[in-house]
Design a protein around this motif. Structure first.
Motif, PDB file in Angstrom:
ATOM      1  N   VAL A  48      58.830  67.709  55.308  1.00 58.73           N
ATOM      2  CA  VAL A  48      59.092  66.489  54.361  1.00 58.73           C
ATOM      3  C   VAL A  48      60.107  67.157  53.654  1.00 58.73           C
ATOM      4  CG1 VAL A  48      58.210  65.213  52.041  1.00 58.73           C
ATOM      5  CG2 VAL A  48      56.504  66.498  53.846  1.00 58.73           C
ATOM      6  N   TRP A  49      61.113  66.127  53.850  1.00 53.78           N
ATOM      7  CA  TRP A  49      62.001  66.561  53.081  1.00 53.78           C
ATOM      8  C   TRP A  49      62.267  65.281  51.603  1.00 53.78           C
ATOM      9  CZ3 TRP A  49      66.625  66.734  57.156  1.00 53.78           C
ATOM     10  CH2 TRP A  49      66.948  67.341  57.684  1.00 53.78           C
ATOM     11  N   LEU A  50      62.578  65.452  50.654  1.00 63.13           N
ATOM     12  CA  LEU A  50      62.810  64.558  49.848  1.00 63.13           C
ATOM     13  C   LEU A  50      63.595  65.110  48.303  1.00 63.13           C
ATOM     14  CD1 LEU A  50      61.908  62.509  47.189  1.00 63.13           C
ATOM     15  CD2 LEU A  50      60.930  64.354  46.199  1.00 63.13           C
ATOM     16  N   ILE A  51      65.069  64.128  48.865  1.00 62.68           N
ATOM     17  CA  ILE A  51      66.135  63.954  48.906  1.00 62.68           C
ATOM     18  C   ILE A  51      66.146  63.447  46.825  1.00 62.68           C
ATOM     19  CG2 ILE A  51      68.596  62.853  48.513  1.00 62.68           C
ATOM     20  CD1 ILE A  51      66.265  63.040  51.478  1.00 62.68           C
ATOM     21  N   LEU A  52      66.805  63.907  45.771  1.00 61.94           N
ATOM     22  CA  LEU A  52      66.052  63.489  44.346  1.00 61.94           C
ATOM     23  C   LEU A  52      67.235  64.079  43.630  1.00 61.94           C
ATOM     24  CD1 LEU A  52      63.907  61.920  43.179  1.00 61.94           C
ATOM     25  CD2 LEU A  52      62.685  64.112  43.097  1.00 61.94           C
ATOM     26  N   SER A  53      67.591  63.210  42.862  1.00 56.78           N
ATOM     27  CA  SER A  53      68.396  63.358  41.947  1.00 56.78           C
ATOM     28  C   SER A  53      67.472  64.541  40.116  1.00 56.78           C
ATOM     29  CB  SER A  53      69.204  62.982  40.944  1.00 56.78           C
ATOM     30  OG  SER A  53      69.979  62.988  40.071  1.00 56.78           O
ATOM     31  N   ASP A  54      68.253  64.902  39.867  1.00 62.47           N
ATOM     32  CA  ASP A  54      67.517  65.486  38.630  1.00 62.47           C
ATOM     33  C   ASP A  54      68.220  65.000  37.270  1.00 62.47           C
ATOM     34  OD1 ASP A  54      70.364  66.753  37.956  1.00 62.47           O
ATOM     35  OD2 ASP A  54      69.549  68.585  37.297  1.00 62.47           O
ATOM     36  N   LEU A  55      68.714  63.763  37.372  1.00 67.82           N
ATOM     37  CA  LEU A  55      68.813  62.742  36.583  1.00 67.82           C
ATOM     38  C   LEU A  55      67.926  62.712  35.778  1.00 67.82           C
ATOM     39  CD1 LEU A  55      72.236  61.651  34.963  1.00 67.82           C
ATOM     40  CD2 LEU A  55      71.391  59.455  36.389  1.00 67.82           C
ATOM     41  N   ALA A  56      67.169  62.285  36.344  1.00 66.43           N
ATOM     42  CA  ALA A  56      65.465  62.299  35.395  1.00 66.43           C
ATOM     43  C   ALA A  56      64.646  62.954  34.304  1.00 66.43           C
ATOM     44  CB  ALA A  56      64.492  61.421  36.420  1.00 66.43           C
ATOM     45  N   GLU A  57      65.475  64.114  34.654  1.00 62.51           N
ATOM     46  CA  GLU A  57      65.229  65.594  34.134  1.00 62.51           C
ATOM     47  C   GLU A  57      65.829  65.354  33.057  1.00 62.51           C
ATOM     48  OE1 GLU A  57      64.537  69.049  36.855  1.00 62.51           O
ATOM     49  OE2 GLU A  57      63.412  67.979  38.016  1.00 62.51           O
ATOM     50  N   LEU A  58      67.237  64.611  33.294  1.00 59.74           N
ATOM     51  CA  LEU A  58      68.897  66.047  32.209  1.00 59.74           C
ATOM     52  C   LEU A  58      68.411  64.132  31.068  1.00 59.74           C
ATOM     53  CD1 LEU A  58      71.331  66.386  34.579  1.00 59.74           C
ATOM     54  CD2 LEU A  58      69.984  67.781  33.269  1.00 59.74           C
ATOM     55  N   VAL A  59      67.685  63.118  31.052  1.00 62.44           N
ATOM     56  CA  VAL A  59      67.967  61.915  30.832  1.00 62.44           C
ATOM     57  C   VAL A  59      66.573  61.331  29.917  1.00 62.44           C
ATOM     58  CG1 VAL A  59      70.023  60.693  31.635  1.00 62.44           C
ATOM     59  CG2 VAL A  59      67.612  60.160  32.348  1.00 62.44           C
ATOM     60  N   GLY A  60      64.902  62.697  30.171  1.00 63.49           N
ATOM     61  CA  GLY A  60      64.712  62.954  29.560  1.00 63.49           C
ATOM     62  C   GLY A  60      63.189  61.623  30.146  1.00 63.49           C
ATOM     63  N   LEU A  61      63.124  61.197  31.710  1.00 60.42           N
ATOM     64  CA  LEU A  61      62.639  60.828  31.827  1.00 60.42           C
ATOM     65  C   LEU A  61      61.760  61.536  32.464  1.00 60.42           C
ATOM     66  CD1 LEU A  61      64.719  57.677  33.252  1.00 60.42           C
ATOM     67  CD2 LEU A  61      63.148  57.832  31.139  1.00 60.42           C
ATOM     68  N   ARG A  62      61.496  63.341  33.066  1.00 57.59           N
ATOM     69  CA  ARG A  62      60.518  63.409  33.970  1.00 57.59           C
ATOM     70  C   ARG A  62      60.642  64.780  33.409  1.00 57.59           C
ATOM     71  NH1 ARG A  62      60.942  61.470  38.824  1.00 57.59           N
ATOM     72  NH2 ARG A  62      63.083  62.125  39.491  1.00 57.59           N
ATOM     73  N   THR A  63      60.111  66.015  33.860  1.00 62.67           N
ATOM     74  CA  THR A  63      60.830  67.212  33.924  1.00 62.67           C
ATOM     75  C   THR A  63      60.133  67.933  35.393  1.00 62.67           C
ATOM     76  OG1 THR A  63      58.166  68.058  32.681  1.00 62.67           O
ATOM     77  CG2 THR A  63      59.671  67.772  31.179  1.00 62.67           C
ATOM     78  N   ARG A  64      60.713  69.026  35.307  1.00 61.85           N
ATOM     79  CA  ARG A  64      61.386  69.329  36.599  1.00 61.85           C
ATOM     80  C   ARG A  64      59.701  70.317  36.360  1.00 61.85           C
ATOM     81  NH1 ARG A  64      64.536  71.959  39.931  1.00 61.85           N
ATOM     82  NH2 ARG A  64      66.267  70.431  39.451  1.00 61.85           N
ATOM     83  N   SER A  65      58.462  70.370  35.614  1.00 60.81           N
ATOM     84  CA  SER A  65      57.155  71.491  35.799  1.00 60.81           C
ATOM     85  C   SER A  65      56.663  69.884  36.782  1.00 60.81           C
ATOM     86  CB  SER A  65      56.974  72.078  34.549  1.00 60.81           C
ATOM     87  OG  SER A  65      56.716  70.640  33.686  1.00 60.81           O
ATOM     88  N   GLU A  66      56.725  68.586  36.078  1.00 56.34           N
ATOM     89  CA  GLU A  66      55.962  67.821  36.345  1.00 56.34           C
ATOM     90  C   GLU A  66      56.304  67.265  38.076  1.00 56.34           C
ATOM     91  OE1 GLU A  66      56.081  64.678  32.412  1.00 56.34           O
ATOM     92  OE2 GLU A  66      57.371  64.574  33.998  1.00 56.34           O
ATOM     93  N   LEU A  67      57.694  67.565  38.982  1.00 56.40           N
ATOM     94  CA  LEU A  67      57.630  67.607  39.922  1.00 56.40           C
ATOM     95  C   LEU A  67      57.038  68.119  40.467  1.00 56.40           C
ATOM     96  CD1 LEU A  67      59.276  65.634  41.897  1.00 56.40           C
ATOM     97  CD2 LEU A  67      61.779  67.152  41.065  1.00 56.40           C
ATOM     98  N   LEU A  68      57.037  69.517  40.102  1.00 54.49           N
ATOM     99  CA  LEU A  68      56.049  70.405  40.632  1.00 54.49           C
ATOM    100  C   LEU A  68      55.388  70.460  41.360  1.00 54.49           C
ATOM    101  CD1 LEU A  68      58.636  73.527  39.735  1.00 54.49           C
ATOM    102  CD2 LEU A  68      58.916  72.116  41.587  1.00 54.49           C
ATOM    103  N   ALA A  69      55.007  69.435  39.862  1.00 53.12           N
ATOM    104  CA  ALA A  69      53.027  69.387  39.986  1.00 53.12           C
ATOM    105  C   ALA A  69      52.503  68.123  40.325  1.00 53.12           C
ATOM    106  CB  ALA A  69      52.337  69.209  38.530  1.00 53.12           C
ATOM    107  N   ARG A  70      53.924  67.612  41.412  1.00 50.92           N
ATOM    108  CA  ARG A  70      53.138  66.418  41.775  1.00 50.92           C
ATOM    109  C   ARG A  70      53.529  66.927  43.108  1.00 50.92           C
ATOM    110  NH1 ARG A  70      53.567  60.693  40.637  1.00 50.92           N
ATOM    111  NH2 ARG A  70      54.198  60.544  38.672  1.00 50.92           N
ATOM    112  N   PHE A  71      54.349  67.836  43.178  1.00 54.50           N
ATOM    113  CA  PHE A  71      53.873  68.615  44.898  1.00 54.50           C
ATOM    114  C   PHE A  71      52.710  69.245  45.359  1.00 54.50           C
ATOM    115  CE2 PHE A  71      59.279  69.567  44.614  1.00 54.50           C
ATOM    116  CZ  PHE A  71      59.592  67.968  45.089  1.00 54.50           C
ATOM    117  N   ALA A  72      52.304  69.804  44.017  1.00 58.82           N
ATOM    118  CA  ALA A  72      51.135  70.490  44.628  1.00 58.82           C
ATOM    119  C   ALA A  72      49.738  70.220  43.982  1.00 58.82           C
ATOM    120  CB  ALA A  72      50.679  71.372  42.999  1.00 58.82           C
ATOM    121  N   ALA A  73      49.957  68.818  43.846  1.00 54.94           N
ATOM    122  CA  ALA A  73      48.843  68.154  43.670  1.00 54.94           C
ATOM    123  C   ALA A  73      49.000  67.329  45.155  1.00 54.94           C
ATOM    124  CB  ALA A  73      48.932  67.149  43.196  1.00 54.94           C
TER     125      ALA A  73
END
Length: 329
Positions: free
Chosen positions: A266-291
């Motif tokens: 699987v290739w997911l292309i994603l910017s970290d802009l959501a993390e930089l402006v406080g809309l998502r955290t990196r831990s939340e993204l990694l948790a989505r992968f694990a789930a």
């Protein structure tokens, strides 16, 4: 809705802003070039800065609402009968527009989009041009395309490109030698756009279908470049940038493994802009992968881009990193 008031070149920008802010629609009956000048003058007087992302979006929505009150009339023949008005017929027709009163901002957007559609956007990874349609996000930034062009790729017989838009990533995969690419999009305008582009590029191995996320079957590679920011989409172009409730991101991650062939990736292309402006955290993204039962095999990052300091989000954008996440079930 109250009928608009007719206005002309004697209307001052500050008066236009005051009336438009009160919900008064302004129907322009004068020189077309003067209307564009008035619109530009109004835009300069409306606040464009904000201390945070939420208030920035709010100010942009208010700005769009006020500027959208300046109207021109598109006649039954799709002409604008004003002095020095350009021939807008082809642009309006291509955008699916109809006769009636149209915000000048919308008409100018149609003209700009039609110019992109005719000239195309050069894509270095393809050595060719992609021709975006009105309302379909144009690949004017190349960082996410370059990641797909250089990510390790071998033994892939079939690939899915989910949310293809203009079809640019499907075309890159085909040019890299993938013998079968199925590209999907939920928007009919995007499907038509992608089909036209792959036809222009002479890529019969790419099939574009209208679907909400996945087509039937399985593939060796499943690729997605979803909207990068959680949030409400308020226009067709917004839908390429904002993903309400992270619906597409969640749906893609949840369903990707079930559509992979054995040993697939699987290739997911994603910017970290959501993390930089406080809309998502990196831990939340990694948790989505694990789930979703996915593990990170590798991550490729595109070089950061520089942004002018006048942009309210310049600081975040100057730190933005676009990544291609290589995920395995």
């Amino acid at each position: 809705m109250e009928p608009p008031i007719e206005v002309g070149a004697d209307l001052r920008p500050e008066v236009a802003i005051r009336l438009a802010s009160q919900g008064v629609r302004l129907l322009w009956r004068d020189d077309f070039v003067a209307a564009r000048r008035l619109l530009a003058a109004m835009g300069k007087r409306l606040p464009a800065r904000a201390p945070d992302f939420y208030r920035y979006r709010q100010s942009r929505r208010n700005r769009a609402r006020v500027l959208g009150m300046l109207l021109v009339e598109v006649g039954p023949d799709l002409r604008v009968d004003l002095p020095r008005a350009p021939d807008v017929r082809a642009a309006v027709r291509a955008a699916g527009g109809e006769p009636g009163l149209v915000p000048l901002t919308e008409l100018l957007g149609m003209l700009s989009a039609y110019e992109w559609r005719v000239k195309g956007v050069p894509v270095e990874a393809l050595g060719a041009r992609i021709h975006p349609h009105y309302g379909v996000f144009a690949p004017t930034r190349q960082d996410y395309v370059s990641l797909v062009a250089r990510a390790p790729l071998s033994g892939v017989r079939r690939a899915f490109d989910i949310g293809t838009g203009t079809g640019v990533l499907a075309a890159v995969l085909a040019r890299r030698g993938v013998p079968e690419v199925v590209a999907t999009d939920i928007a009919p305008a995007a499907v038509a756009c992608a089909r036209e582009n792959v036809r222009r590029l002479g890529l019969p191995q790419v099939r574009v279908v209208e679907a909400d996320l996945f087509p039937p079957g399985r593939a060796d590679l499943v690729v997605c470049n979803p909207p990068w920011l959680p949030g409400a989409a308020r226009s067709a172009l917004d839908a390429a940038v904002f993903d309400p409730g992270s619906r597409m991101l969640a749906g893609f991650l949840t369903g990707a493994a079930a559509h992979l062939a054995g040993g697939g990736e699987v290739w997911l292309i994603l910017s970290d802009l959501a993390e930089l402006v406080g809309l998502r955290t990196r831990s939340e993204l990694l948790a989505r992968f694990a789930a979703a039962g996915l593990t990170v095999a590798d991550r490729l990052d595109a070089p950061r881009r520089r942004h002018p300091g006048a942009d309210p989000l310049a600081k975040a954008r100057s730190q933005e990193v676009v990544s291609l996440w290589r995920l395995h079930p």
